[in-house]
Enzyme design. Structure first.
Site, short mmCIF file in Angstrom:
data_model
loop_
_atom_site.label_atom_id
_atom_site.label_comp_id
_atom_site.label_asym_id
_atom_site.label_seq_id
_atom_site.Cartn_x
_atom_site.Cartn_y
_atom_site.Cartn_z
N SER A 270 0.86 -1.18 0.00
CA SER A 270 0.00 0.00 0.00
C SER A 270 0.90 1.23 0.00
O SER A 270 2.08 1.14 0.37
CB SER A 270 -0.85 -0.01 1.28
N TYR B 60 -2.28 -1.33 10.42
CA TYR B 60 -2.20 -1.42 8.95
C TYR B 60 -0.88 -0.85 8.43
O TYR B 60 -0.20 -1.47 7.62
CB TYR B 60 -3.40 -0.67 8.35
P1 NAD Z 1 -11.46 -6.18 -0.09
O1 NAD Z 1 -12.04 -6.08 1.29
O2 NAD Z 1 -12.29 -5.82 -1.27
O3 NAD Z 1 -10.90 -7.66 -0.34
C1 NAD Z 1 -10.18 -8.34 0.64
C2 NAD Z 1 -10.14 -9.81 0.29
O4 NAD Z 1 -9.48 -10.50 1.35
C3 NAD Z 1 -11.53 -10.44 0.17
O5 NAD Z 1 -11.52 -11.43 -0.84
C4 NAD Z 1 -11.72 -11.09 1.53
O6 NAD Z 1 -12.65 -12.15 1.53
C5 NAD Z 1 -10.31 -11.57 1.79
N1 NAD Z 1 -10.04 -11.87 3.20
C6 NAD Z 1 -10.33 -11.12 4.28
N2 NAD Z 1 -9.94 -11.77 5.39
C7 NAD Z 1 -9.37 -12.94 5.00
C8 NAD Z 1 -8.80 -14.04 5.68
N3 NAD Z 1 -8.69 -14.05 7.02
N4 NAD Z 1 -8.35 -15.09 4.97
C9 NAD Z 1 -8.46 -15.08 3.60
N5 NAD Z 1 -9.00 -14.06 2.90
C10 NAD Z 1 -9.46 -13.01 3.60
O7 NAD Z 1 -10.12 -5.32 -0.03
P2 NAD Z 1 -9.21 -4.66 -1.19
O8 NAD Z 1 -9.38 -3.19 -1.11
O9 NAD Z 1 -9.39 -5.35 -2.47
O10 NAD Z 1 -7.76 -4.95 -0.57
C11 NAD Z 1 -6.91 -5.97 -1.07
C12 NAD Z 1 -5.50 -5.64 -0.64
O11 NAD Z 1 -5.11 -4.39 -1.20
C13 NAD Z 1 -5.33 -5.51 0.88
O12 NAD Z 1 -4.09 -6.08 1.27
C14 NAD Z 1 -5.29 -4.01 1.08
O13 NAD Z 1 -4.57 -3.65 2.23
C15 NAD Z 1 -4.59 -3.58 -0.19
N6 NAD Z 1 -4.80 -2.17 -0.55
C16 NAD Z 1 -6.06 -1.70 -0.80
C17 NAD Z 1 -6.22 -0.36 -1.15
C18 NAD Z 1 -7.55 0.24 -1.47
O14 NAD Z 1 -7.65 1.48 -1.62
N7 NAD Z 1 -8.61 -0.54 -1.61
C19 NAD Z 1 -5.10 0.48 -1.23
C20 NAD Z 1 -3.85 -0.04 -0.95
C21 NAD Z 1 -3.71 -1.37 -0.62
#
Ligand code: NAD
Length: 261
Positions: free
Chosen positions: A143, A156
């Protein structure tokens, strides 16, 4: 089709960024292992839809990656089912927002377990499989918060900085094994994870989600638009390509200029 006959495990791929990455890798011909939580019928429909859209085998595993033994079991199953594992995308992650003095201890443990420890456990289990076949790509979804901080996100930010560090260590250890290890550092991507933060902010401030989305972008990103999961998927495809074979140990920003400031 650059990834035909390669096998990709994408953690947290039932939603958001992970789903975008899984689609992009399937679109290049990779066998895909989906993982994450959600309604079983919806996940099965998603599995079938990805398999038929891209003409690749797709399996799903419901491993809870907050549990170390489940992470290892998932990697082993992926490798056994497809007779090898070529691409590991550590993407599953959660968020919790609170000041440090009132940050719940259990939430700290949960964020560190999934966002950081699961990355270690998955790399540990996947590296022997990749070494055995003499090729591999590990992509850790970190991130902008792996590079800079924001208040109220202590677990985080600590976890994501840890992911960037672990990525560098793995890249050094694997530098001459034809296995690259990189972190992708997105800014704001409009996914369920961010939609939940927007809903919380709207109820806390008595506003609405649309105006909170505009404020969210203005606080951090010079470029006032969200990155899409598809764009992260395209970056993952590039990292898996032959052109990126010497690109390792990097933390690649795709963040609308967030960390340029
Ligand atoms: P999201 O909530 O849409 O998806 C998260 C996924 O992780 C889902 O498929 C969920 O079911 C799964 N998950 C949650 N807990 C779990 C567990 N214990 N075991 C297995 N799977 C599990 O989130 P996202 O925004 O797509 O985030 C995905 C990654 O990207 C994360 O690591 C997040 O930190 C990172 N990220 C997101 C953003 C953003 O703006 N959305 C920015 C930077 C980084």
């Amino acid at each position: 089709m650059t990834l035909t006959a390669k096998t990709a495990l994408v953690t947290g791929s039932t939603s958001g960024i992970g789903l975008g990455v899984a689609r992009a890798l399937a679109g290049e011909g990779a066998n895909v292992v989906l993982n994450g939580f959600g309604d079983p019928d919806e996940i099965e429909a998603l599995r079938q839809e990805i398999a038929s859209t891209y003409g690749v085998p797709v399996i799903y595993d419901d491993a809870n990656l907050s549990v170390a033994s489940e992470v290892a079991r998932l990697v082993t199953r992926a490798g056994e089912h497809f007779n090898g594992l070529d691409i590991l995308v550590n993407n599953a992650g959660i968020q919790h927002v609170a000041p440090i003095e009132s940050f719940d201890d259990e939430r700290w443990d949960a964020v560190i377990a999934l966002n950081l420890s699961a990355v270690f456990h998955a790399m540990k289990a996947a590296i022997p499989l990749m070494k055995r076949q003499g090729w591999g790509r590990i992509i850790n979804v970190a991130s902008a918060h792996g590079l800079v901080a924001s208040p109220f996100k202590v677990a985080y930010v600590a976890a994501k900085h840890g992911v960037v560090g672990a990525t560098k260590v793995a890249a050094l250890e694997l530098a001459n094994e034809a296995i690259t290890v990189n972190a992708i550092c997105p800014g704001w991507v409009l996914t369920p994870l961010v939609e939940r933060q927007l809903a919380d902010r709207a109820s806390a401030h008595g506003t609405d989600v649309t105006s909170e989305a505009t404020k969210l972008l203005q606080e951090k990103q010079p470029m006032l638009s969200f990155t899409t999961p598809d764009a992260i998927g395209a970056m993952a495809v590039y990292l898996c390509s032959d052109a990126a074979r010497t690109l390792t140990g990097a933390a690649l920003s795709i963040d609308g200029g967030w960390v340029a400031q």
